[in-house]
Scaffold this active site. Structure first.
Site, short mmCIF file in Angstrom:
data_model
loop_
_atom_site.label_atom_id
_atom_site.label_comp_id
_atom_site.label_asym_id
_atom_site.label_seq_id
_atom_site.Cartn_x
_atom_site.Cartn_y
_atom_site.Cartn_z
N ASN A 291 0.88 -1.17 0.00
CA ASN A 291 0.00 0.00 0.00
C ASN A 291 0.91 1.22 0.00
OD1 ASN A 291 -1.79 2.06 0.52
ND2 ASN A 291 -2.30 1.38 2.62
N LYS B 235 0.24 4.21 -0.32
CA LYS B 235 -0.37 5.44 0.24
C LYS B 235 -0.07 6.61 -0.70
CE LYS B 235 -0.23 3.34 4.72
NZ LYS B 235 -0.25 3.50 6.18
N HIS C 238 -9.62 1.02 4.53
CA HIS C 238 -8.37 1.25 5.26
C HIS C 238 -8.64 2.20 6.42
CE1 HIS C 238 -4.37 2.62 6.26
NE2 HIS C 238 -3.94 1.50 5.73
N GLU D 243 -7.09 4.64 7.53
CA GLU D 243 -6.90 6.06 7.22
C GLU D 243 -8.11 6.63 6.51
OE1 GLU D 243 -3.03 5.65 5.38
OE2 GLU D 243 -2.23 5.11 7.35
N GLU E 153 -5.70 -4.92 10.44
CA GLU E 153 -4.71 -3.87 10.69
C GLU E 153 -5.07 -3.12 11.96
OE1 GLU E 153 -2.56 -2.81 6.76
OE2 GLU E 153 -4.18 -1.40 7.09
N GLY F 147 2.03 2.42 10.75
CA GLY F 147 2.96 3.53 10.58
C GLY F 147 3.60 3.99 11.89
N SER G 220 3.12 -2.00 10.41
CA SER G 220 4.56 -2.03 10.67
C SER G 220 5.21 -3.39 10.38
CB SER G 220 4.86 -1.57 12.10
OG SER G 220 4.39 -0.24 12.30
P1 PGA Z 1 2.60 0.36 7.69
O1 PGA Z 1 1.14 0.55 7.01
O2 PGA Z 1 3.14 -0.93 7.15
O3 PGA Z 1 3.38 1.56 7.24
O4 PGA Z 1 2.38 0.32 9.15
C1 PGA Z 1 0.28 -0.53 6.82
C2 PGA Z 1 -1.01 -0.04 6.18
O5 PGA Z 1 -1.46 1.05 6.53
O6 PGA Z 1 -1.59 -0.72 5.31
#
Ligand code: PGA
Length: 252
Positions: free
Chosen positions: A10, A12, A96, A98, A168, A174, A213
């Site tokens: 992803n 982003k 997601h 976010e 998640e 993140g 992460s």
């Molecule tokens: P990250 O993000 O691996 O940077 O923690 C995962 C995600 O948001 O899909």
């Protein structure tokens, strides 16, 4: 018999034409020997055409990070599943965290997006997960059950069976804080048990990814847990060597 592995990057809101080309070329060549693992990159909308032209004919698949719940019409700024399909996307991330927290997408809208994707033969990667506050007040299972039920109620259990689920935990995205393999496994097992109420076969076969992460150095430990089939990778998907080694770690 075992489920096949699955790793999706992803990206982003990151990338540029020059950087994408380098990253995609490296991922294609670094994952050539992959066996029994689907490798997918979910890129920003403006770069889907570029991604298609680089990846077409390779073993790496591509998708979007979001999709409209509508198919066409006066929806300024939106992108439909029909458009993603037109550009060869086979997957799209829906729900997601976010999108849920920063853009106010609730369970109902996420379910509608899920359905819109499938109506265009795109496989949704449905994200579920709890916040830190919800985990600390012991609401993890309840929150995830509601996120799953919204999709099952709208689209049906058979439709859920044609998707990929990504667990998640919001507190691990993140932040550099990964759920321990056991914490993740417990939730993955719960997700399967929740689906098994409707269909044991679907619960057994559906691929459930862990996200939050995941890095090259913790991927294998996570992916060896019995109910974790791969990962949804944010930050580490932007670094070719990291992403490649995560894909390799998902081989059974
Ligand atoms: P990250 O993000 O691996 O940077 O923690 C995962 C995600 O948001 O899909």
């Amino acid at each position: 018999m075992g489920r096949a592995g699955f790793v999706a990057g992803n990206w982003k809101m990151h990338g540029s034409l020059v950087r994408n080309q380098e990253l995609l070329d490296a991922v294609v060549s670094g994952t050539r020997s992959l066996q029994n693992v689907s490798c997918v990159v979910c890129v920003p909308y403006p770069y889907i055409a570029q991604t298609q032209s680089v990846l077409e004919g390779s073993h790496v698949l591509w998708g979007g990070q979001n999709v409209s719940q509508y198919h066409h019409g006066a929806y300024t700024g939106e992108v439909s599943a029909d458009m993603l399909a037109d550009l060869g996307c086979q997957y799209v991330i829906v729900g997601h965290s976010e999108r849920r927290t920063l853009f106010g997408e609730g369970n109902q809208v996420v379910a509608e997006k899920f359905r819109a994707a499938q109506e265009c033969s795109i496989t949704p990667i449905l994200c579920v997960g709890e916040t830190l506050a919800q985990r600390e007040s012991d609401e993890t299972e309840q929150v995830i059950a509601m996120q799953l039920d919204a999709v099952i109620d709208l689209a049906g259990i058979e439709a859920l069976g044609q998707s990929v689920i990504a667990y998640e935990p919001v507190w691990a995205i993140g932040t550099g804080k990964t759920a321990t393999p056991q914490q993740a496994q417990d939730v993955h097992k719960f997700i399967r048990s929740r689906i098994a109420v409707h269909s044991g076969g679907i619960a057994e076969n559906i691929q459930i990814l862990y996200g939050g992460s995941v890095k090259a150095d913790n991927a294998r430990e996570l992916f060896t847990m019995p109910d974790i089939d791969g990962g949804l990778i944010g930050g580490a998907s932007l670094i070719a060597v990291e992403f490649i080694s995560i894909c390799l770690a998902a081989q059974n």
